[in-house]
Design a protein around this motif. Structure first.
Motif, PDB file in Angstrom:
ATOM      1  N   ASP A 154       0.832  -1.203   0.000  1.00 34.03           N
ATOM      2  CA  ASP A 154       0.000   0.000   0.000  1.00 34.03           C
ATOM      3  C   ASP A 154       0.869   1.256   0.000  1.00 34.03           C
ATOM      4  O   ASP A 154       0.577   2.228  -0.707  1.00 34.03           O
ATOM      5  CB  ASP A 154      -0.927   0.018   1.222  1.00 34.03           C
ATOM      6  CG  ASP A 154      -1.974  -1.089   1.173  1.00 34.03           C
ATOM      7  OD1 ASP A 154      -2.223  -1.613   0.059  1.00 34.03           O
ATOM      8  OD2 ASP A 154      -2.517  -1.427   2.245  1.00 34.03           O
ATOM      9  N   TYR A 155       1.926   1.243   0.772  1.00 31.08           N
ATOM     10  CA  TYR A 155       2.822   2.398   0.853  1.00 31.08           C
ATOM     11  C   TYR A 155       3.484   2.660  -0.498  1.00 31.08           C
ATOM     12  O   TYR A 155       3.553   3.801  -0.954  1.00 31.08           O
ATOM     13  CB  TYR A 155       3.879   2.168   1.939  1.00 31.08           C
ATOM     14  CG  TYR A 155       4.934   3.240   1.984  1.00 31.08           C
ATOM     15  CD1 TYR A 155       4.650   4.495   2.501  1.00 31.08           C
ATOM     16  CD2 TYR A 155       6.216   3.003   1.500  1.00 31.08           C
ATOM     17  CE1 TYR A 155       5.607   5.486   2.532  1.00 31.08           C
ATOM     18  CE2 TYR A 155       7.183   3.984   1.532  1.00 31.08           C
ATOM     19  CZ  TYR A 155       6.876   5.232   2.054  1.00 31.08           C
ATOM     20  OH  TYR A 155       7.826   6.214   2.078  1.00 31.08           O
ATOM     21  N   VAL A 183       3.277   5.988  -2.898  1.00 27.79           N
ATOM     22  CA  VAL A 183       4.455   6.700  -3.403  1.00 27.79           C
ATOM     23  C   VAL A 183       4.365   6.849  -4.917  1.00 27.79           C
ATOM     24  O   VAL A 183       4.648   7.915  -5.470  1.00 27.79           O
ATOM     25  CB  VAL A 183       5.758   5.969  -2.983  1.00 27.79           C
ATOM     26  CG1 VAL A 183       6.963   6.524  -3.715  1.00 27.79           C
ATOM     27  CG2 VAL A 183       5.960   6.057  -1.484  1.00 27.79           C
ATOM     28  N   ASP A 184       3.957   5.793  -5.601  1.00 27.89           N
ATOM     29  CA  ASP A 184       3.815   5.864  -7.055  1.00 27.89           C
ATOM     30  C   ASP A 184       2.776   6.919  -7.450  1.00 27.89           C
ATOM     31  O   ASP A 184       2.985   7.683  -8.405  1.00 27.89           O
ATOM     32  CB  ASP A 184       3.415   4.496  -7.619  1.00 27.89           C
ATOM     33  CG  ASP A 184       4.570   3.504  -7.592  1.00 27.89           C
ATOM     34  OD1 ASP A 184       5.733   3.952  -7.463  1.00 27.89           O
ATOM     35  OD2 ASP A 184       4.309   2.288  -7.709  1.00 27.89           O
ATOM     36  N   ARG A 185       1.657   6.981  -6.742  1.00 28.58           N
ATOM     37  CA  ARG A 185       0.624   7.977  -7.047  1.00 28.58           C
ATOM     38  C   ARG A 185       1.155   9.391  -6.801  1.00 28.58           C
ATOM     39  O   ARG A 185       0.913  10.295  -7.586  1.00 28.58           O
ATOM     40  CB  ARG A 185      -0.628   7.722  -6.204  1.00 28.58           C
ATOM     41  CG  ARG A 185      -1.484   6.573  -6.707  1.00 28.58           C
ATOM     42  CD  ARG A 185      -2.841   6.528  -6.011  1.00 28.58           C
ATOM     43  NE  ARG A 185      -2.739   6.309  -4.570  1.00 28.58           N
ATOM     44  CZ  ARG A 185      -2.695   5.120  -3.973  1.00 28.58           C
ATOM     45  NH1 ARG A 185      -2.760   4.028  -4.710  1.00 28.58           N
ATOM     46  NH2 ARG A 185      -2.593   5.018  -2.674  1.00 28.58           N
ATOM     47  N   LEU A 219       4.191  10.433  -6.948  1.00 26.45           N
ATOM     48  CA  LEU A 219       5.201  10.785  -7.941  1.00 26.45           C
ATOM     49  C   LEU A 219       4.617  10.893  -9.343  1.00 26.45           C
ATOM     50  O   LEU A 219       5.311  11.294 -10.273  1.00 26.45           O
ATOM     51  CB  LEU A 219       6.336   9.757  -7.932  1.00 26.45           C
ATOM     52  CG  LEU A 219       7.199   9.733  -6.670  1.00 26.45           C
ATOM     53  CD1 LEU A 219       8.185   8.583  -6.736  1.00 26.45           C
ATOM     54  CD2 LEU A 219       7.941  11.050  -6.514  1.00 26.45           C
ATOM     55  N   GLY A 220       3.391  10.516  -9.480  1.00 24.80           N
ATOM     56  CA  GLY A 220       2.744  10.595 -10.782  1.00 24.80           C
ATOM     57  C   GLY A 220       3.060   9.407 -11.659  1.00 24.80           C
ATOM     58  O   GLY A 220       2.889   9.453 -12.867  1.00 24.80           O
ATOM     59  N   ILE A 221       3.533   8.380 -11.065  1.00 20.11           N
ATOM     60  CA  ILE A 221       3.808   7.162 -11.819  1.00 20.11           C
ATOM     61  C   ILE A 221       2.599   6.263 -11.646  1.00 20.11           C
ATOM     62  O   ILE A 221       2.300   5.810 -10.552  1.00 20.11           O
ATOM     63  CB  ILE A 221       5.059   6.443 -11.292  1.00 20.11           C
ATOM     64  CG1 ILE A 221       6.259   7.371 -11.326  1.00 20.11           C
ATOM     65  CG2 ILE A 221       5.321   5.178 -12.082  1.00 20.11           C
ATOM     66  CD1 ILE A 221       7.472   6.799 -10.641  1.00 20.11           C
ATOM     67  N   ALA A 222       1.921   6.057 -12.740  1.00 18.00           N
ATOM     68  CA  ALA A 222       0.719   5.234 -12.653  1.00 18.00           C
ATOM     69  C   ALA A 222       1.126   3.782 -12.787  1.00 18.00           C
ATOM     70  O   ALA A 222       1.741   3.394 -13.777  1.00 18.00           O
ATOM     71  CB  ALA A 222      -0.266   5.615 -13.743  1.00 18.00           C
ATOM     72  N   PRO A 223       0.816   2.996 -11.800  1.00 18.75           N
ATOM     73  CA  PRO A 223       1.148   1.578 -11.927  1.00 18.75           C
ATOM     74  C   PRO A 223       0.294   0.941 -13.012  1.00 18.75           C
ATOM     75  O   PRO A 223      -0.852   1.310 -13.212  1.00 18.75           O
ATOM     76  CB  PRO A 223       0.830   1.003 -10.548  1.00 18.75           C
ATOM     77  CG  PRO A 223      -0.125   1.956  -9.938  1.00 18.75           C
ATOM     78  CD  PRO A 223       0.160   3.295 -10.542  1.00 18.75           C
ATOM     79  N   LYS A 224       0.893   0.025 -13.723  1.00 23.39           N
ATOM     80  CA  LYS A 224       0.159  -0.645 -14.794  1.00 23.39           C
ATOM     81  C   LYS A 224      -0.877  -1.559 -14.178  1.00 23.39           C
ATOM     82  O   LYS A 224      -0.590  -2.326 -13.272  1.00 23.39           O
ATOM     83  CB  LYS A 224       1.110  -1.467 -15.657  1.00 23.39           C
ATOM     84  CG  LYS A 224       2.054  -0.619 -16.457  1.00 23.39           C
ATOM     85  CD  LYS A 224       2.887  -1.472 -17.362  1.00 23.39           C
ATOM     86  CE  LYS A 224       3.803  -0.627 -18.201  1.00 23.39           C
ATOM     87  NZ  LYS A 224       4.607  -1.428 -19.100  1.00 23.39           N
ATOM     88  N   THR A 225      -2.047  -1.433 -14.687  1.00 25.94           N
ATOM     89  CA  THR A 225      -3.107  -2.323 -14.238  1.00 25.94           C
ATOM     90  C   THR A 225      -3.269  -3.416 -15.272  1.00 25.94           C
ATOM     91  O   THR A 225      -2.727  -3.346 -16.379  1.00 25.94           O
ATOM     92  CB  THR A 225      -4.434  -1.558 -14.064  1.00 25.94           C
ATOM     93  OG1 THR A 225      -4.786  -1.002 -15.326  1.00 25.94           O
ATOM     94  CG2 THR A 225      -4.303  -0.470 -13.013  1.00 25.94           C
TER      95      THR A 225
END
Length: 197
Positions: free
Chosen positions: A168-169, A173-175, A177-183
């Motif tokens: 979750d953490y 952090v990704d959100r 930083l604006g890095i969208a994790p690949k879904t």
């Protein structure tokens, strides 16, 4: 009871059978080496006694050399004086006393075993025994920690919870930083996208 002595500090079955053999081999070696130094003065020839005394008296003008290993003139004179005193029938102690009176106690290669000098004889023995004690305690603790019980289910559950918290953490952090994790939907191309290309 005597066979249990080596295990008194660390408990039975703590040492493998091979270690017992090594222990007794070291013990016998120490006893043999200590018996070598227990030769009586009367059993030695005058030449052997002269050589022994020359190794126990320091050269007054040489740095850290006994009169046995020094080639200085004073060392040669002192060796001759030792032989002369031995021929006169003096004991080793009397010859050492003669040189101590003449040159001071610094002439002796080993400090006398009395007074403050006794520490020079006791401290090394205490350090060696303490080192063995620390080594045995360390080995015992290492074996004890190696045989500890595996983690309980509660410990495993808390570990998995902390892993979920970490996931979750990292997502937060990704959100930030604006890095969208690949879904899963983003990683697969749509059928309509394939038709357009």
């Amino acid at each position: 009871m005597a066979s249990r002595i080596p295990f008194a500090l660390i408990g039975p079955r703590a040492l493998p059978a091979g270690a017992t053999v090594v222990f007794f081999a070291v013990l016998i070696t120490v006893l043999l080496l200590s018996s070598v130094s227990c030769v009586r003065e009367e059993d030695l020839s005058l030449e052997q006694r002269a050589h022994q005394l020359a190794g126990e008296l320091m050269c007054p003008v040489c740095d850290g050399q006994t009169i046995d290993g020094s080639s200085a003139q004073i060392s040669q004179d002192m060796r001759a004086k030792v032989r002369e005193r031995l021929d006169a029938g003096d004991t080793n102690a009397e010859i050492k006393d003669y040189f101590v009176v003449r040159y001071g106690s610094e002439i002796l290669a080993a400090p006398e075993r009395s007074g403050f000098n006794l520490l020079a004889w006791i401290v090394p023995v205490v350090i060696v025994i303490g080192g063995f004690g620390i080594a045995l305690i360390t080995i015992k603790n290492m074996r004890k920690s190696a045989t500890q019980m595996p983690p309980t289910s509660a410990e495993l559950a808390s570990a998995s919870e902390s892993e979920d918290d970490l996931t979750d953490y990292l997502a937060q952090v990704d959100r930030d930083l604006g890095i969208a994790p690949k879904t899963k939907t983003q990683s697969k191309p749509n059928a309509s996208d394939e038709a357009k290309s």
